[in-house]
Scaffold this active site. Structure first.
Site, PDB file in Angstrom:
ATOM      1  N   SER A  81      32.613   8.366  44.160  1.00 54.14           N
ATOM      2  CA  SER A  81      32.255   7.466  43.559  1.00 54.14           C
ATOM      3  C   SER A  81      32.363   5.859  44.061  1.00 54.14           C
ATOM      4  O   SER A  81      33.502   5.697  44.232  1.00 54.14           O
ATOM      5  CB  SER A  81      32.677   7.438  42.148  1.00 54.14           C
ATOM      6  OG  SER A  81      32.476   6.122  41.452  1.00 54.14           O
ATOM      7  N   GLY A 110      42.379  14.904  47.433  1.00 53.85           N
ATOM      8  CA  GLY A 110      43.047  14.188  48.734  1.00 53.85           C
ATOM      9  C   GLY A 110      43.687  12.912  48.699  1.00 53.85           C
ATOM     10  O   GLY A 110      43.804  12.463  47.633  1.00 53.85           O
ATOM     11  N   ASP A 158      43.484  21.115  54.598  1.00 54.29           N
ATOM     12  CA  ASP A 158      43.863  20.707  55.823  1.00 54.29           C
ATOM     13  C   ASP A 158      45.333  20.634  55.735  1.00 54.29           C
ATOM     14  O   ASP A 158      45.937  20.785  57.083  1.00 54.29           O
ATOM     15  CB  ASP A 158      43.464  19.221  56.266  1.00 54.29           C
ATOM     16  CG  ASP A 158      41.888  19.057  56.447  1.00 54.29           C
ATOM     17  OD1 ASP A 158      41.176  20.061  56.706  1.00 54.29           O
ATOM     18  OD2 ASP A 158      41.573  17.930  56.394  1.00 54.29           O
ATOM     19  N   GLY A 201      40.176  19.880  60.608  1.00 58.44           N
ATOM     20  CA  GLY A 201      41.286  19.181  60.881  1.00 58.44           C
ATOM     21  C   GLY A 201      41.199  18.086  61.761  1.00 58.44           C
ATOM     22  O   GLY A 201      41.302  17.904  62.984  1.00 58.44           O
ATOM     23  N   HIS A 291      31.751  24.594  56.981  1.00 64.10           N
ATOM     24  CA  HIS A 291      32.143  24.484  55.679  1.00 64.10           C
ATOM     25  C   HIS A 291      32.426  26.034  55.140  1.00 64.10           C
ATOM     26  O   HIS A 291      33.033  26.311  53.982  1.00 64.10           O
ATOM     27  CB  HIS A 291      31.226  23.749  54.584  1.00 64.10           C
ATOM     28  CG  HIS A 291      31.055  22.494  54.649  1.00 64.10           C
ATOM     29  ND1 HIS A 291      30.763  21.771  55.645  1.00 64.10           N
ATOM     30  CD2 HIS A 291      31.660  21.698  53.848  1.00 64.10           C
ATOM     31  CE1 HIS A 291      30.685  20.459  55.728  1.00 64.10           C
ATOM     32  NE2 HIS A 291      31.733  20.405  54.358  1.00 64.10           N
TER      33      HIS A 291
HETATM   34  P1  ADP Z   1      39.800  12.716  49.222  1.00 62.31           P
HETATM   35  O1  ADP Z   1      40.263  12.493  47.811  1.00 62.31           O
HETATM   36  O2  ADP Z   1      39.215  14.148  49.612  1.00 62.31           O
HETATM   37  O3  ADP Z   1      40.477  11.979  50.406  1.00 62.31           O
HETATM   38  P2  ADP Z   1      37.709  10.309  49.258  1.00 62.31           P
HETATM   39  O4  ADP Z   1      38.860   9.619  50.344  1.00 62.31           O
HETATM   40  O5  ADP Z   1      36.268  10.561  49.902  1.00 62.31           O
HETATM   41  O6  ADP Z   1      38.356  12.166  49.137  1.00 62.31           O
HETATM   42  O7  ADP Z   1      37.871   9.851  47.558  1.00 62.31           O
HETATM   43  C1  ADP Z   1      37.376  10.435  46.706  1.00 62.31           C
HETATM   44  C2  ADP Z   1      36.991   9.251  45.823  1.00 62.31           C
HETATM   45  O8  ADP Z   1      38.339   8.644  45.350  1.00 62.31           O
HETATM   46  C3  ADP Z   1      36.111   8.024  46.146  1.00 62.31           C
HETATM   47  O9  ADP Z   1      34.930   8.414  46.226  1.00 62.31           O
HETATM   48  C4  ADP Z   1      36.535   7.037  45.357  1.00 62.31           C
HETATM   49  O10 ADP Z   1      35.811   7.181  44.136  1.00 62.31           O
HETATM   50  C5  ADP Z   1      37.892   7.189  45.221  1.00 62.31           C
HETATM   51  N1  ADP Z   1      39.018   6.532  45.719  1.00 62.31           N
HETATM   52  C6  ADP Z   1      39.360   6.634  47.138  1.00 62.31           C
HETATM   53  N2  ADP Z   1      40.032   5.729  47.710  1.00 62.31           N
HETATM   54  C7  ADP Z   1      39.871   4.737  46.773  1.00 62.31           C
HETATM   55  C8  ADP Z   1      40.522   3.561  46.409  1.00 62.31           C
HETATM   56  N3  ADP Z   1      41.402   2.611  47.597  1.00 62.31           N
HETATM   57  N4  ADP Z   1      40.538   2.875  45.426  1.00 62.31           N
HETATM   58  C9  ADP Z   1      39.611   3.189  44.410  1.00 62.31           C
HETATM   59  N5  ADP Z   1      39.148   4.428  44.500  1.00 62.31           N
HETATM   60  C10 ADP Z   1      39.155   5.414  45.726  1.00 62.31           C
END
Ligand code: ADP
Length: 746
Positions: A81, A110, A158, A201, A291
């Protein structure tokens, strides 16, 4: 607990990339919260749902999370989001939670998702104040929820996060990769082809390295440890050519998607393909697994991990201080532990930073000792010849054999022992048919290629027996050891093997030939060996059980049915307990507890209540020796009669399929680690004038040796199982997951 620190409702969501095992965690969060009388909501579609509110945030009951344990992905949806990255988005999210009295979150995702959650937690008091100022919520509501409690779980295939040795989903991804590489192996061998397999990875080579180790691949390229020199392509080709020359029918290279050279230039799977075609002139194919690695039913371990972590996350939220920093709950050295969430996220990011700065030594150091050790072992095992003998090493002759029941992983252990032993400059002799074969002189030298392809093969190529030598047998064995100049024995097997080894060890007073070290390595699907939390083979058996139980459950879609499934285990209930947790059983009967009539009366009552309240499918798991008289057939009859028209009952005795099959990735990796340590042990002890004998075990995630002399003390001899079985502590978790706690609470 003060009134102020009382928790409101709790919400759970999955975010970022999905990972198999997330559903187990959601189920565990819901059931644990309900067992402690806390209201629990699911937020659908991760942060997207949190910002949107409305129907995206729904209460969940224990029944509603039934039937999701075996499903891959996340049933409550996972999404990214952009709006949540804005303060306005987070203000909306806070309002959506407050309207439902939610002030505690379990986030499964993650590092991105966990970072976002922590920011939200820190901003919470301000967001609440803004909502009051804007007249969007009442002061009373704000006062009731001054802080947001947060626990994070890592869902990611990962395995790239600090604070947990394994992330939810990694083990399943390893299953998918191993299945694919095993399959490619057979076609590659038929056509004498080269294959390059790309696995996920970007900053973490865990999947590439562990799958290479588990499948006996010939080369791997990972981001943290790029090839040392610029002529890496040439060196790789020289090694692979040498492999062909000694008769390897296939060439397999596993490349992590983030693989790079020392200067940070990416090395893609297509680069490797081109090199192999040009330099080796081989027909080379690329398979990018993509995937597929994230998909499919979660492995037994991921179901257990998700369950244990989800349970612990709720415990931490309810029992921790209201205003403590966000925690990350993970598994470390086999224990469920919690750590400061943001410190772990920062540490994780620092590995990626080190890789970006080309500081690879530091990146490897941060990954920890066993990662580097695995890489080193992989490189040795994949050589085409043993290293040149070192002048300082005395050449010795060690024997390897099996005893007990067959267990997947036995061949993997022998392969590792033979290659690592030969590489150290020793001679390795394989003994056919266990201690009986040793008595009868069935010994043969093993060379580098004798064990080619054994990594992934189920069964026991050397053969097994359950023979425990008597006095005459011991005397003959002593004679054989002298004849063949054996200076140490590696016994890869089960309890019978431990007993036979102990008998030889005790007789060393009378037979000088027996004054040699014996190392016992636990391989048994039953996990019934002392000195180790886990034996090789148990993980494969567990996966075999849950795959069968998944199918059995599916056969019942149309009716109200309860299955009674009997699993192996001999006198040890480990397989029953773990498969019960991983398959979602209502009740597990263990030999450690026996079965009392009063239990049966209660269990029948619970089943009837559950089916009356709409339950469609029941699962009871009975360990084969849970009780001599209340057999599986008896339970079937009892439940059938008492269930009347409410539900019908079927029984399934899974039998020997549990001992067969190719070893799981975990069993292959554990077998390799244990065999390597046993060979080091034999080498070290053989140099001593009074060598010790011992069995190896995994305790607190570490390998260690226990003296063979202590075997009788560590066994409950009458019960034929270890006196101490730490997994029995999982009874409470099993009860909560089976709703027994809630049922009893009323
Ligand atoms: P993962 O959790 O697999 O590392 P992402 O990095 O795509 O996946 O993050 C998933 C979601 O978490 C993002 O789309 C966002 O809504 C939220 N998010 C990630 N980093 C931040 C941040 N620094 N501040 C606010 N929301 C964040």
């Amino acid at each position: 607990m003060s009134e102020q620190s009382r928790i409101g409702n709790l919400a759970v969501f999955t975010s970022g990339g999905d990972a198999p095992g997330m559903n187990a965690a959601v189920r565990a969060v819901v059931r644990t919260a309900r067992s402690r009388d806390v209201g629990v909501y699911a937020v659908y579609e991760g942060y997207l749902g949190l910002v949107e509110g409305g129907p995206a945030i729904q209460p969940l009951s224990t029944d509603e999370v039934g039937g999701i344990l075996h499903q891959g992905g996340s049933v409550i949806g996972s999404a990214r989001s952009e709006e949540f990255r804005t303060r306005e988005g987070r203000r909306k999210a806070a309002r959506n939670l407050l309207e439902r009295d939610i002030d505690a979150l379990v986030v499964i995702g993650g590092d991105g998702s966990l970072t976002g959650a922590d920011l939200f937690r820190r901003e919470w008091p301000e967001l609440v104040a803004e909502l009051v100022a804007g007249g969007e919520i009442s002061e009373a509501l704000a006062a009731a929820h001054p802080v947001l409690r947060l626990v994070g779980l890592v869902g990611s295939i990962d395995n790239d996060m600090f604070g947990t040795d394994m992330t939810i989903g990694t083990d399943t991804a390893l299953h998918r990769i191993t299945e694919a590489v095993d399959a490619i192996h057979s076609t590659a061998a038929s056509h004498q082809r080269a294959f390059v397999i790309e696995v996920m990875g970007r900053n973490c080579g865990y999947l590439a390295l562990m799958s290479a180790l588990a499948t006996g691949a010939n080369w791997t390229l990972i981001p943290e440890s790029p090839p040392r020199d610029d002529d890496w392509a040439e060196r790789m080709c020289t090694a692979l050519r040498a492999g062909r020359e000694i008769g390897r029918r296939q060439t397999m290279v596993i490349v992590a998607e983030g693989a790079q050279d020392r200067h940070g230039n990416p090395i893609t799977s297509h680069d490797v393909q081109q090199i192999l075609e040009e330099e080796l002139g081989e027909d080379c194919r690329v398979t990018i697994l993509g995937h597929v690695q994230r998909g499919g039913a979660p492995s037994a371990f991921d179901r257990y991990l998700g369950t244990a972590l989800g349970h612990a996350a709720v415990g931490r939220l309810l029992d921790g201080d209201a205003d403590e920093e966000a925690r990350l709950v993970g598994i470390r050295e086999h224990e469920i532990v919690s750590s400061p969430l943001m410190a772990m996220v920062e540490k994780t990011k620092s590995v990626a930073d080190r890789i970006a700065e080309h500081d690879y030594d530091e990146a490897m150091r941060l990954r920890g000792g066993s990662f580097a050790e695995s890489l080193h072992r992989f490189r040795t095992l994949t050589q085409s010849h043993p290293s040149e003998p070192r002048p300082d090493v005395q050449r010795r002759r060690f024997a390897v054999l099996h005893a007990g029941g067959p267990a997947p992983g036995m061949n993997t252990a022998v392969r590792a022992a033979v290659r690592l032993g030969l590489d150290e400059g020793h001679d390795i002799v394989g003994v056919r048919r266990g201690f009986r074969g040793l008595r009868d002189g069935a010994l043969e030298p093993m060379d580098w290629m004798t064990i080619s392809g054994w990594t992934s093969r189920g069964g026991a190529e050397l053969g097994i027996s359950r023979y425990i030598p008597d006095e005459r047998g011991i005397a003959t064995i002593a004679e054989r050891l002298r004849e063949h100049e054996i200076e140490g024995i590696l016994m890869v097997g089960g309890l019978t093997g431990y007993r036979a080894a102990h008998a030889l060890h005790r007789a060393r007073e009378h037979h000088p030939e027996l004054r040699i070290p014996i190392a016992c390595m636990p391989t048994s699907i039953n996990n019934d060996l002392p000195g180790s939390e886990l034996s090789v083979g148990a993980d494969t058996a567990l996966n075999s059980i849950i795959n069968d139980v998944d199918k059995i459950k599916q056969s019942a879609v149309a009716s109200r049915r309860c299955f009674v499934v009997e699993v192996m285990g001999n006198e040890c209930g480990y397989l029953a307990m773990m498969s019960g947790l991983a398959a979602g059983a209502e009740r597990v009967y263990l030999p450690e507890d026996g079965i009392a009539l009063s239990d049966l009366v209660e269990d029948v009552g619970d089943l009837i209540t559950a089916f009356r309240h709409g339950k469609r499918l029941g699962l009871i798991i009975r360990s084969e020796h849970a009780d001599p008289l209340y057999t599986t057939g008896f339970l079937h009859a009892l439940f059938e009669k008492e269930g009347g028209d409410l539900f019908d009952v079927r029984e399934a005795i899974l039998g020997h399929v549990q001992q067969g099959g190719d070893p799981s990735p975990f069993d292959r990796i554990l077998a390799t680690r244990m065999a390597a340590s046993c060979m080091e042990f034999l080498d070290g002890q053989a140099r001593r004038s009074g060598p010790s004998s011992a069995f190896i075990g995994l305790e607190g995630g570490q390998l260690h040796f226990t003296s063979l002399s202590t075997l009788p003390e560590l066994l409950d001899v009458e019960a034929a199982r270890p006196a101490h079985q730490p997994w029995l502590a999982l009874r409470e978790l099993a009860d909560v997951m089976a709703n027994r706690v809630e049922v009893k609470a009323g």
